[in-house]
Scaffold this motif. Structure first.
Motif, PDB file in Angstrom:
ATOM      1  N   ALA A  50       0.821  -1.214   0.000  1.00 36.21           N
ATOM      2  CA  ALA A  50       0.000   0.000   0.000  1.00 36.21           C
ATOM      3  C   ALA A  50       0.850   1.257   0.000  1.00 36.21           C
ATOM      4  CB  ALA A  50      -0.929   0.014   1.206  1.00 36.21           C
ATOM      5  N   VAL A  51       0.302   2.277  -0.639  1.00 36.70           N
ATOM      6  CA  VAL A  51       0.868   3.632  -0.596  1.00 36.70           C
ATOM      7  C   VAL A  51      -0.249   4.545  -0.143  1.00 36.70           C
ATOM      8  CG1 VAL A  51       1.915   5.505  -1.928  1.00 36.70           C
ATOM      9  CG2 VAL A  51       2.408   3.117  -2.541  1.00 36.70           C
ATOM     10  N   TRP A  52      -0.026   5.245   0.980  1.00 31.94           N
ATOM     11  CA  TRP A  52      -1.041   6.149   1.518  1.00 31.94           C
ATOM     12  C   TRP A  52      -0.575   7.591   1.395  1.00 31.94           C
ATOM     13  CZ3 TRP A  52      -4.665   2.706   2.394  1.00 31.94           C
ATOM     14  CH2 TRP A  52      -4.359   1.474   2.988  1.00 31.94           C
ATOM     15  N   ASP A  53      -1.530   8.517   1.259  1.00 36.78           N
ATOM     16  CA  ASP A  53      -1.166   9.923   1.393  1.00 36.78           C
ATOM     17  C   ASP A  53      -1.032  10.227   2.887  1.00 36.78           C
ATOM     18  OD1 ASP A  53      -3.762  10.282   2.417  1.00 36.78           O
ATOM     19  OD2 ASP A  53      -4.554  10.882   0.469  1.00 36.78           O
ATOM     20  N   ASP A  54      -0.532  11.426   3.209  1.00 36.92           N
ATOM     21  CA  ASP A  54      -0.240  11.745   4.617  1.00 36.92           C
ATOM     22  C   ASP A  54      -1.482  11.697   5.486  1.00 36.92           C
ATOM     23  OD1 ASP A  54       2.421  12.057   4.060  1.00 36.92           O
ATOM     24  OD2 ASP A  54       2.281  14.230   3.743  1.00 36.92           O
ATOM     25  N   GLU A  55      -2.604  12.184   4.963  1.00 34.64           N
ATOM     26  CA  GLU A  55      -3.839  12.211   5.746  1.00 34.64           C
ATOM     27  C   GLU A  55      -4.321  10.793   6.063  1.00 34.64           C
ATOM     28  OE1 GLU A  55      -8.461  13.848   5.419  1.00 34.64           O
ATOM     29  OE2 GLU A  55      -6.980  14.396   3.905  1.00 34.64           O
ATOM     30  N   THR A  56      -4.324   9.932   5.052  1.00 35.47           N
ATOM     31  CA  THR A  56      -4.782   8.553   5.255  1.00 35.47           C
ATOM     32  C   THR A  56      -3.830   7.810   6.172  1.00 35.47           C
ATOM     33  OG1 THR A  56      -5.706   8.604   3.035  1.00 35.47           O
ATOM     34  CG2 THR A  56      -5.508   6.457   4.080  1.00 35.47           C
ATOM     35  N   LYS A  57      -2.524   8.059   6.017  1.00 31.52           N
ATOM     36  CA  LYS A  57      -1.526   7.395   6.845  1.00 31.52           C
ATOM     37  C   LYS A  57      -1.738   7.758   8.317  1.00 31.52           C
ATOM     38  CE  LYS A  57       2.503   7.409   4.988  1.00 31.52           C
ATOM     39  NZ  LYS A  57       3.852   7.862   4.553  1.00 31.52           N
ATOM     40  N   GLU A  58      -2.085   9.030   8.571  1.00 33.92           N
ATOM     41  CA  GLU A  58      -2.334   9.474   9.943  1.00 33.92           C
ATOM     42  C   GLU A  58      -3.549   8.782  10.532  1.00 33.92           C
ATOM     43  OE1 GLU A  58      -2.822  13.740  11.274  1.00 33.92           O
ATOM     44  OE2 GLU A  58      -0.969  13.897  10.125  1.00 33.92           O
ATOM     45  N   LEU A  59      -4.597   8.648   9.735  1.00 31.19           N
ATOM     46  CA  LEU A  59      -5.827   8.014  10.213  1.00 31.19           C
ATOM     47  C   LEU A  59      -5.601   6.558  10.587  1.00 31.19           C
ATOM     48  CD1 LEU A  59      -8.440   9.415   7.669  1.00 31.19           C
ATOM     49  CD2 LEU A  59      -8.314   9.937  10.109  1.00 31.19           C
ATOM     50  N   ARG A  60      -4.685   5.900   9.862  1.00 27.58           N
ATOM     51  CA  ARG A  60      -4.475   4.477  10.083  1.00 27.58           C
ATOM     52  C   ARG A  60      -3.279   4.185  10.974  1.00 27.58           C
ATOM     53  NH1 ARG A  60      -7.053   4.734   5.409  1.00 27.58           N
ATOM     54  NH2 ARG A  60      -8.711   3.233   5.094  1.00 27.58           N
ATOM     55  N   GLY A  61      -2.555   5.224  11.376  1.00 27.55           N
ATOM     56  CA  GLY A  61      -1.391   4.996  12.200  1.00 27.55           C
ATOM     57  C   GLY A  61      -0.337   4.168  11.489  1.00 27.55           C
TER      58      GLY A  61
END
Length: 228
Positions: A50-61
Motif C-alpha cells: 500500500a501507498v497512503w497519502d499523509d492524511e490517510t496514513k495518519e488516520l491508520r497509524g
C-alpha cells in the motif's frame, strides 16, 4: 490453541500464494480497504502492499484495516518505491486503467508472479503508476457507467487469477516458508502471548504439530507465565 484450530490455520497457510499480490495506491475509504483485503484472503494472498497519502496514513497509524488478521500489509512511501520493490521480486506489475493500451484482464497470465495496482476511488491510478506498470488491464463493461467500485474490480481480477492458478495446480503446493508459517501460527493462535512477546522483545517460540508452544523455561520465565 486447539489441534483443530492449528490444522485450520495450517490448511490456509499451505495455499498462500506468495507470488500474487495487490498494491493499493491511495485507496482511502475504510470499507473499500477492508473489502479488498477480504478478497485477498479469500484467494490466498499472504501480503498486500500500500501507498497512503499523509492524511490517510495518519488516520491508520501507518497500518491498514484488516492487516492484523490474516493478510499482512507492507506500506511504501511512494508508488515508485512500491513498484521497484515488486519488480525486484520479478513480478509483472499490472494496473487497472481504461485506455487504448489496456488489455482484457482475463487475457493476462496470472500464473506468473503478479502484482495488481488498484488506484484510489475517485481518480483511479496515478499517471506515475500507469507509467511504471508493465501492463494496463481493463474490465470490459457495456453499461452507461465505465468504472466499478475498487473492491469489486479487485475481486473480479483476483478470482480470475485464482481460477488460472487452480487449473495450474498452484494451490496444491505450499509456497510460504516454514518460518513465515510459524510466525502466523503464533501470532494468530496465541494473540495475547504475541502481544507480550512484542512488548518484552522476546523471540516467537516454535509451534508443534498439536498447536502447542515449544519453548524453554527461560522463555516462560521471561514471559512471566507458567509453562502450558
Amino acid at each position: 490453541m486447539s489441534p483443530e484450530r492449528y490444522q485450520k490455520i495450517r490448511d490456509v497457510l499451505s495455499k498462500r500464494q506468495t507470488s500474487l499480490t495487490v498494491c493499493l495506491e491511495q485507496v482511502h475509504k475504510p470499507h473499500n480497504v477492508s473489502a479488498v483485503i477480504r478478497s485477498c484472503d479469500a484467494v490466498g494472498i499472504h501480503k498486500v502492499h500500500a501507498v497512503w497519502d499523509d492524511e490517510t496514513k495518519e488516520l491508520r497509524g501507518g497500518t491498514a484495516m484488516g492487516s492484523q488478521n490474516w493478510v499482512y500489509m507492507e506500506n511504501h512511501n511512494s508508488i515508485g518505491d512500491a513498484v521497484s520493490h515488486l519488480q525486484e521480486q520479478k513480478m509483472q506489475v499490472l494496473v487497472t486503467h481504461l485506455s487504448d493500451q489496456a488489455v482484457d484482464f482475463r487475457d493476462v497470465d496470472y500464473t506468473k508472479p503478479t502484482a495488481i495496482i488498484l488506484g484510489q476511488e475517485k481518480h483511479g491510478a496515478t499517471q506515475q503508476a500507469i507509467d511504471l506498470a508493465d501492463q494496463e488491464i481493463v474490465i470490459p463493461m457495456v453499461g452507461m457507467v465505465q468504472s466499478l467500485n475498487v473492491s469489486v474490480a479487485a475481486a473480479l481480477v483476483l478470482y480470475e487469477a485464482q481460477r488460472q492458478r487452480q487449473i495450474a495446480g498452484m494451490y496444491d503446493t505450499q509456497h510460504l516458508d516454514e518460518s513465515d508459517c510459524q510466525k502466523m501460527l503464533f501470532e494468530r493462535g496465541y494473540p495475547d502471548f504475541r502481544k507480550l512477546c512484542d512488548e518484552k522483545n522476546l523471540p516467537y517460540p516454535h509451534i508443534d504439530e498439536q498447536g502447542s508452544i515449544v519453548a524453554d523455561d527461560d522463555w516462560w520465565q521471561a514471559l512471566q507465565f507458567r509453562k502450558l
